[in-house]
Design an enzyme around this catalytic site. Structure first.
Site, PDB file in Angstrom:
ATOM      1  CE  LYS A  32     -21.703  23.722  -2.600  1.00 24.45           C
ATOM      2  NZ  LYS A  32     -22.496  22.681  -1.863  1.00 24.45           N
ATOM      3  CD  GLU A  64     -14.036  13.130 -10.323  1.00 27.20           C
ATOM      4  OE1 GLU A  64     -14.671  12.657 -11.306  1.00 27.20           O
ATOM      5  OE2 GLU A  64     -14.321  12.909  -9.157  1.00 27.20           O
ATOM      6  CB  CYS A  92     -17.584   9.923 -10.785  1.00 25.35           C
ATOM      7  SG  CYS A  92     -16.029   9.983  -9.876  1.00 25.35           S
ATOM      8  CD  GLU A 139     -22.067   9.434 -13.162  1.00 26.05           C
ATOM      9  OE1 GLU A 139     -20.971   9.105 -12.668  1.00 26.05           O
ATOM     10  OE2 GLU A 139     -22.418  10.617 -13.305  1.00 26.05           O
TER      11      GLU A 139
END
Length: 493
Positions: free
Chosen positions: A181, A257, A291, A388
């Site tokens: 997906k 992750e 990330c 983040e």
């Protein structure tokens, strides 16, 4: 090849059981060029019924695929690698059109993603088991490793070729079927990759692709179905937590992750020019939308002004533009929501006392651009140090002692990667051991490597992708106890 030609060549439908087909309800969604805000094309929008059909196809194909010899699986992956490299420019243009990064970065992603296929093709023929005598000598212990089974692979938009390849490669090598997906912002590259794998000889039903704008509804029936055996997800920590909760119902094997909040530490003795080079890579690769992007800059007070000045000067020279334009260094962010978040974090830091050394102003015009930005005097505890950023902003704080910077670097629920610049070997090893992250870039602003285990600690994830252990995420261990009673045991003499 022209931009329309590249887009037109890609399948816009779902791939289920080897057939490209429309969504069950005929629905579609637009894919946008973030540099212009214009729609590139419409893509089929999968429904829960389509997800179930994809799992049906994966389950049907699993036993046959698991029995395929490792060498054949390896050859399929190697052929797919070679096809990607041969079509590098075409794939790079597709990545740039739907994700925004410059063509040079997109070419690098094609090479990087293709290398995962090659790496795991080489690992496919090295899946090992073991044989030993039990400790009391009464049995022989046989340990074999077998494919986990059908997998759900959920991939992000920021690396639309590398992230699917990093999951598909080991799944194919291990003998697992899968449902991918992709993120709705960038589904085209995944569809093109699926086409390459089919051309390389991957059998029908082994890889199924279901883009959707309703991820929660589409993944729920899969996560609740006992036939699914594994979930691998790359994305935000909040979404990862939700998926872990759903996966608990059927006790799925999971690989996660998740988010990062990477510290970039510049010690007093660091080579500042090398540190600035590393900062440019660690902060601006993928427009900062990664990330593993450096998020919190901790610079020794004695060198902070020099480092900040050099970094700001370098960032000021960069050219913002559409990724396809010659001379573009940085493309747009993925959408308006992401740009708004970055701007809010910068504005919040400035309101709290941070100083803008360069950038910090949203440019006028079309597209979701944000300039490379350097902030100094960033207050400890401000939002930009806790969240983040996912954008081209370097937020710089200072420190004076090793203990102080280690406390600050580790003061986060995240633990994906750290960057450390020092010329003192003892300090480098000591600090690397104490940093609470799964990866450390030591005098290096780039850590991604197909041959190395990628992953984090704490709330940055579970498991590893890449390296010699990456294939383990897709294998189960089975222990067979073989009776080995001494010859003649129990017989009368």
């Amino acid at each position: 090849m022209s931009e329309p030609d590249v887009v037109n060549r890609v399948e816009k439908r779902l791939l289920i059981g080897g057939q490209w087909r429309q969504a069950a309800d005929g629905g579609t969604f637009p894919v946008e060029d973030p540099a212009t805000g214009r729609t590139l094309c419409e893509v089929s929008d999968a429904t829960p019924a389509d997800a179930t059909a994809a799992l049906d196809a994966a389950v049907r194909a699993q036993a046959t695929w698991a029995a395929v010899p490792p060498r054949r699986r390896a050859e399929i992956l190697r052929r797919a690698h070679d096809l990607l490299i041969a079509r590098q420019d075409e794939f790079a243009l597709l990545i740039t059109l739907e994700m925004g990064k410059s063509l040079s970065e997109s070419r690098a992603e094609v090479s990087y993603g293709a290398n995962y296929l090659r790496w795991f093709g080489e690992e496919a023929v090295r899946i090992e088991g073991s044989w030993k005598v039990s400790e009391d000598g009464s049995a022989r212990v046989l340990v074999m490793r077998q494919p986990v089974g059908p997998c759900l692979l959920i991939t992000p938009w920021n690396a639309p070729l590398a992230m699917p390849a990093r999951k598909i490669g080991p799944a194919v090598a291990a003998g697992c079927t899968m449902i991918v997906k992709p993120a709705p912002q960038a589904p085209l590259t995944t569809a093109a990759l699926a086409g390459v794998l089919a051309e390389a000889g991957l059998p029908d039903g082994v890889l199924n692709v279901i883009p959707t704008t309703n991820a929660a509804a589409v993944t729920e029936p899969l996560l609740c179905d006992g036939r699914l055996r594994k979930l691998s997800f790359t994305g935000s920590t909040p979404v990862g937590r939700l998926l872990l909760g759903q996966a608990a119902g059927t006790v799925l094997r999971v690989s996660m992750e998740l988010g990062g909040n990477a510290p970039f530490i510049v010690c007093r003795d660091a080579d500042l020019d090398a540190a600035v080079d590393g900062a440019m890579t660690a902060k601006l690769r993928n427009i900062g939308e990664a990330c593993i992007a450096a998020n919190r800059f901790h610079v020794h007070a004695a060198v902070a002004e020099e480092f900040s000045g050099k970094l700001a000067a370098r960032m000021t020279t960069l050219t913002l533009g559409r990724g396809t334009d010659p001379g573009t260094d940085l493309g747009p962010l993925i959408d308006e929501g992401q740009r708004r978040k970055v701007a809010e974090l910068v504005d919040d830091a400035v309101a709290a006392g941070a100083r803008v050394r360069t950038g910090g102003v949203v440019p006028a015009g079309a597209g979701y651009f944000y300039p490379p930005t350097v902030l100094t005097d960033v207050p400890a505890g401000s939002r930009i140090t806790r969240e983040e950023i996912f954008g081209p902003v370097a937020a710089i704080q200072t420190f004076t002692t090793e203990a102080e910077v280690l406390r600050a670097a580790n003061d986060t629920e995240f633990g994906l990667v750290s960057y450390l610049y020092t010329r003192d070997l003892s300090q480098a090893l000591r600090m690397s051991e104490q940093l609470e992250t799964g990866m450390v870039g030591l005098n290096r602003g780039y850590v991604s490597d197909a041959s190395a285990p990628f992953g984090g600690m704490k709330q940055s994830g579970i498991g590893r992708e890449g390296g010699n252990t990456g294939i383990d995420e897709y294998l189960e261990q089975k222990y067979v106890a073989i009776d080995a009673a001494p010859s003649g045991a129990g017989e009368s003499r």
